[in-house]
Write a protein that holds these residues in place. Structure first.
Motif, PDB file in Angstrom:
ATOM      1  N   TYR A 160      31.261  30.947  39.774  1.00 36.09           N
ATOM      2  CA  TYR A 160      30.074  30.769  38.949  1.00 36.09           C
ATOM      3  C   TYR A 160      29.274  29.515  39.308  1.00 36.09           C
ATOM      4  O   TYR A 160      28.229  29.249  38.719  1.00 36.09           O
ATOM      5  CB  TYR A 160      30.463  30.753  37.472  1.00 36.09           C
ATOM      6  CG  TYR A 160      30.922  32.116  36.985  1.00 36.09           C
ATOM      7  CD1 TYR A 160      29.997  33.113  36.695  1.00 36.09           C
ATOM      8  CD2 TYR A 160      32.267  32.392  36.851  1.00 36.09           C
ATOM      9  CE1 TYR A 160      30.414  34.371  36.274  1.00 36.09           C
ATOM     10  CE2 TYR A 160      32.694  33.644  36.421  1.00 36.09           C
ATOM     11  CZ  TYR A 160      31.767  34.633  36.136  1.00 36.09           C
ATOM     12  OH  TYR A 160      32.186  35.871  35.726  1.00 36.09           O
TER      13      TYR A 160
ATOM     14  N   SER B 265      37.888  38.309  36.638  1.00 39.26           N
ATOM     15  CA  SER B 265      36.741  37.909  37.446  1.00 39.26           C
ATOM     16  C   SER B 265      37.151  36.864  38.476  1.00 39.26           C
ATOM     17  O   SER B 265      37.851  35.898  38.158  1.00 39.26           O
ATOM     18  CB  SER B 265      35.635  37.330  36.557  1.00 39.26           C
ATOM     19  OG  SER B 265      34.575  36.849  37.358  1.00 39.26           O
ATOM     20  N   TYR B 266      36.747  37.095  39.717  1.00 42.69           N
ATOM     21  CA  TYR B 266      36.978  36.134  40.789  1.00 42.69           C
ATOM     22  C   TYR B 266      35.650  35.535  41.270  1.00 42.69           C
ATOM     23  O   TYR B 266      35.546  34.982  42.350  1.00 42.69           O
ATOM     24  CB  TYR B 266      37.708  36.815  41.958  1.00 42.69           C
ATOM     25  CG  TYR B 266      39.063  37.349  41.572  1.00 42.69           C
ATOM     26  CD1 TYR B 266      40.175  36.510  41.517  1.00 42.69           C
ATOM     27  CD2 TYR B 266      39.227  38.679  41.235  1.00 42.69           C
ATOM     28  CE1 TYR B 266      41.418  36.992  41.148  1.00 42.69           C
ATOM     29  CE2 TYR B 266      40.462  39.184  40.864  1.00 42.69           C
ATOM     30  CZ  TYR B 266      41.566  38.330  40.818  1.00 42.69           C
ATOM     31  OH  TYR B 266      42.799  38.819  40.447  1.00 42.69           O
ATOM     32  N   MET B 267      34.646  35.665  40.417  1.00 39.62           N
ATOM     33  CA  MET B 267      33.322  35.158  40.744  1.00 39.62           C
ATOM     34  C   MET B 267      33.319  33.630  40.734  1.00 39.62           C
ATOM     35  O   MET B 267      33.879  32.990  39.842  1.00 39.62           O
ATOM     36  CB  MET B 267      32.316  35.693  39.727  1.00 39.62           C
ATOM     37  CG  MET B 267      30.942  35.042  39.775  1.00 39.62           C
ATOM     38  SD  MET B 267      30.073  35.303  41.337  1.00 39.62           S
ATOM     39  CE  MET B 267      30.005  37.089  41.385  1.00 39.62           C
TER      40      MET B 267
ATOM     41  N   VAL C 190      27.721  46.626  39.811  1.00 35.01           N
ATOM     42  CA  VAL C 190      28.098  45.296  40.289  1.00 35.01           C
ATOM     43  C   VAL C 190      27.380  44.958  41.598  1.00 35.01           C
ATOM     44  O   VAL C 190      27.264  43.786  41.980  1.00 35.01           O
ATOM     45  CB  VAL C 190      29.633  45.207  40.454  1.00 35.01           C
ATOM     46  CG1 VAL C 190      30.097  46.052  41.642  1.00 35.01           C
ATOM     47  CG2 VAL C 190      30.098  43.767  40.586  1.00 35.01           C
TER      48      VAL C 190
ATOM     49  N   GLY D  61      31.558  42.915  34.969  1.00 36.30           N
ATOM     50  CA  GLY D  61      32.971  43.247  35.059  1.00 36.30           C
ATOM     51  C   GLY D  61      33.108  44.756  35.209  1.00 36.30           C
ATOM     52  O   GLY D  61      32.423  45.380  36.025  1.00 36.30           O
ATOM     53  N   ASN D  62      33.958  45.349  34.400  1.00 29.16           N
ATOM     54  CA  ASN D  62      34.151  46.800  34.452  1.00 29.16           C
ATOM     55  C   ASN D  62      33.115  47.502  33.590  1.00 29.16           C
ATOM     56  O   ASN D  62      33.450  48.165  32.593  1.00 29.16           O
ATOM     57  CB  ASN D  62      35.557  47.165  33.993  1.00 29.16           C
ATOM     58  CG  ASN D  62      36.577  46.966  35.100  1.00 29.16           C
ATOM     59  OD1 ASN D  62      36.229  46.884  36.273  1.00 29.16           O
ATOM     60  ND2 ASN D  62      37.839  46.870  34.731  1.00 29.16           N
TER      61      ASN D  62
ATOM     62  N   ASN E 173      26.115  40.769  40.240  1.00 37.73           N
ATOM     63  CA  ASN E 173      27.483  40.479  40.676  1.00 37.73           C
ATOM     64  C   ASN E 173      28.379  39.845  39.628  1.00 37.73           C
ATOM     65  O   ASN E 173      29.575  39.671  39.855  1.00 37.73           O
ATOM     66  CB  ASN E 173      27.484  39.637  41.963  1.00 37.73           C
ATOM     67  CG  ASN E 173      26.758  38.305  41.789  1.00 37.73           C
ATOM     68  OD1 ASN E 173      26.550  37.818  40.681  1.00 37.73           O
ATOM     69  ND2 ASN E 173      26.340  37.725  42.917  1.00 37.73           N
ATOM     70  N   THR E 174      27.844  39.509  38.457  1.00 33.95           N
ATOM     71  CA  THR E 174      28.691  38.966  37.390  1.00 33.95           C
ATOM     72  C   THR E 174      29.225  40.056  36.459  1.00 33.95           C
ATOM     73  O   THR E 174      29.951  39.753  35.515  1.00 33.95           O
ATOM     74  CB  THR E 174      27.919  37.921  36.556  1.00 33.95           C
ATOM     75  OG1 THR E 174      26.693  38.501  36.080  1.00 33.95           O
ATOM     76  CG2 THR E 174      27.614  36.683  37.377  1.00 33.95           C
TER      77      THR E 174
ATOM     78  N   PRO F  27      32.832  49.368  37.406  1.00 34.18           N
ATOM     79  CA  PRO F  27      31.756  48.598  38.034  1.00 34.18           C
ATOM     80  C   PRO F  27      30.800  49.467  38.833  1.00 34.18           C
ATOM     81  O   PRO F  27      29.629  49.138  38.977  1.00 34.18           O
ATOM     82  CB  PRO F  27      32.500  47.609  38.935  1.00 34.18           C
ATOM     83  CG  PRO F  27      33.824  48.227  39.172  1.00 34.18           C
ATOM     84  CD  PRO F  27      34.160  48.979  37.933  1.00 34.18           C
TER      85      PRO F  27
ATOM     86  N   ALA G 249      38.378  42.993  32.618  1.00 33.33           N
ATOM     87  CA  ALA G 249      38.416  42.805  34.060  1.00 33.33           C
ATOM     88  C   ALA G 249      38.677  41.346  34.405  1.00 33.33           C
ATOM     89  O   ALA G 249      38.196  40.432  33.732  1.00 33.33           O
ATOM     90  CB  ALA G 249      37.102  43.246  34.689  1.00 33.33           C
TER      91      ALA G 249
END
Length: 243
Positions: free
Chosen positions: A8, A4-6, A38, A45-46, A42-43, A128, A2
């Motif tokens: 961090y 990630s657009y998190m 998720v 992925g799939n 929230n961290t 997720p 996945a």
């Protein structure tokens, strides 16, 4: 993998969660499901999971996950993971004990039955938020007239049989179920005899799935459990575990 657009560096970033704080469904103190998606962590992925606790003969109702495959890992106790192969038209039954797994491909009809008390399963999904369509919803939302016409059934009997199903069951049979007796044993009882070995229950007859052989030991196909009213958690569209 996945993407990630998190962010961090955000103060809202999450790396840990207590699943006991997100109980998805509870039948009683021995039969309940905790969930992680998720929406809780929230961290992620799939990936997501269900933490499933069952007592003897309790069933995670027949269902499908249209957006995810499922890997069922047995932590303690024992269970039978059953699935219908839509290509061979076979019902496959995989007994699992601690340290063993059974895999359910995406979209396949399946269910899990505990064969001893204090069974603990972890179901891991490659999505997720796994979507869920339960057999109880398909049965109660399809008009009895359609079922009767399509399968040449008695419509009055279909209505009578399905009338008690008023919500999603998740874990069955319900506490107030009056289970049909079969030769002194209920169909849900794990001591329900194996036809090939009438003196031994299926829970002790087989221990490890024969993954490398063309013939997988088959267990008795359980009759439909009569279903009784449960709270309505959502109808129409498939819904995720993570809310």
């Amino acid at each position: 993998m996945a993407i990630s657009y998190m962010d961090y560096t955000s103060p809202q970033v999450q790396f840990t969660f207590d699943l006991s704080n997100n109980q998805f469904f509870k039948k009683d103190e021995q039969n309940y499901i905790n969930a992680l998606s998720v929406k809780q962590l929230n961290t992620l992925g799939n990936v997501s999971l269900l933490d499933i606790f069952l007592s003897t003969s309790n069933v995670v109702e027949p269902h499908i996950h249209q957006n995810a495959s499922e890997l069922v890992y047995c932590v303690s106790g024992s269970a039978v993971v059953s699935l219908v192969n839509p290509f061979t038209k076979e019902l496959l039954n995989f007994p699992i004990q601690p340290g063993q797994v059974a895999n359910v491909p995406q979209g396949w009809w399946h269910y899990e039955i505990a064969t001893v008390d204090n069974t603990h399963l972890i179901a891991i999904f490659d999505a997720p938020i796994p979507e869920f369509i339960g057999g109880s919803d398909l049965l109660r939302l399809t008009p009895a007239s359609v079922l009767a016409h399509t399968y040449c059934l008695d419509e009055a009997k279909v209505k009578e049989t399905l009338a008690p199903i008023t919500g999603t069951v998740f874990i069955g049979p319900p506490n107030d179920c009056k289970q049909t007796q079969v030769q002194g044993k209920t169909a849900a009882n794990p001591a329900y005899p194996n036809p090939s070995h009438p003196n031994q229950p299926y829970s002790s007859q087989y221990h490890r799935p024969s993954y490398g052989y063309p013939q997988i030991p088959q267990f008795p196909q359980f009759p439909q459990f009569p279903q009784y009213p449960q709270p309505v958690y959502g109808i129409g569209q498939g819904y995720g575990y993570g809310y």
